[in-house]
Write a protein that holds these residues in place. Sequence first.
Motif, short mmCIF file in Angstrom:
data_model
loop_
_atom_site.label_atom_id
_atom_site.label_comp_id
_atom_site.label_asym_id
_atom_site.label_seq_id
_atom_site.Cartn_x
_atom_site.Cartn_y
_atom_site.Cartn_z
N LEU A 115 0.83 -1.21 0.00
CA LEU A 115 0.00 0.00 0.00
C LEU A 115 0.87 1.26 0.00
O LEU A 115 0.53 2.25 -0.66
CB LEU A 115 -0.96 -0.01 1.19
N PHE A 116 1.99 1.23 0.72
CA PHE A 116 2.92 2.36 0.68
C PHE A 116 3.52 2.52 -0.72
O PHE A 116 3.68 3.65 -1.21
CB PHE A 116 4.04 2.20 1.71
N LEU A 118 2.09 1.70 -3.48
CA LEU A 118 1.04 2.27 -4.33
C LEU A 118 0.91 3.77 -4.12
O LEU A 118 0.69 4.51 -5.10
CB LEU A 118 -0.31 1.59 -4.04
N THR A 119 1.05 4.24 -2.88
CA THR A 119 0.92 5.68 -2.63
C THR A 119 2.08 6.47 -3.20
O THR A 119 1.97 7.68 -3.40
CB THR A 119 0.80 5.98 -1.12
N ILE A 120 3.21 5.80 -3.46
CA ILE A 120 4.33 6.48 -4.11
C ILE A 120 4.29 6.27 -5.62
O ILE A 120 4.58 7.17 -6.39
CB ILE A 120 5.67 5.96 -3.53
N PHE A 122 1.67 5.67 -7.73
CA PHE A 122 0.61 6.34 -8.49
C PHE A 122 0.95 7.80 -8.78
O PHE A 122 0.86 8.24 -9.93
CB PHE A 122 -0.73 6.21 -7.78
N PRO A 123 1.37 8.60 -7.79
CA PRO A 123 1.76 9.98 -8.12
C PRO A 123 3.00 10.05 -9.03
O PRO A 123 3.12 10.98 -9.83
CB PRO A 123 2.07 10.61 -6.76
#
Length: 166
Positions: A115-116, A118-120, A122-123
């Motif tokens: 999940l971490f 993914l948060t990096i 995607f942006p």
Amino acid sequence: MSRPPVNPAQPVSGPDGSDDSDAAGNLASNRPGVARRPLGIVIISVVVLLEALALLGAAAWYAFELLSGAPVLTFWGAVFTLGLLLAFSVWLFAVGHFLFRGYRWTRAAALVAQLFVLTIGFPTMTGGLVWQGLAMLLPALAAIVFLFQNDVVAYASRTGGTSAAL
């Protein structure tokens, strides 16, 4: 009446003390009661270990930049960031290792790590670095999908040793 937990990561030994595992630790027989390591566990472990290597590489690059005199806002803040990169890398190495062995707690740790990512990722992808973002997103999504497969959940159910600590 309850039974002690079965450890699917350890092969069942025969009467002579040998097991039916190959060099990679996969069981060669199809005996009942013997769990094989699912392909999903191997894929997730490889993804997590590659992420740990990437963090270790980032920490090495960050340390090189720090030691070569790159300008930083605060020196001790940069040292703290380097310590965090190293700590997270070691943590991911441990998660990948123990997930491969079938420990239960590693599924949650691997999910949080993905999940971490993914948060990096995607942006990063939407910010113009498409290939770098995809290189983060696709393995993380694959690991998340494999984490919820029935055979992976069944395999990663080891709780620890059966003997008491004291």
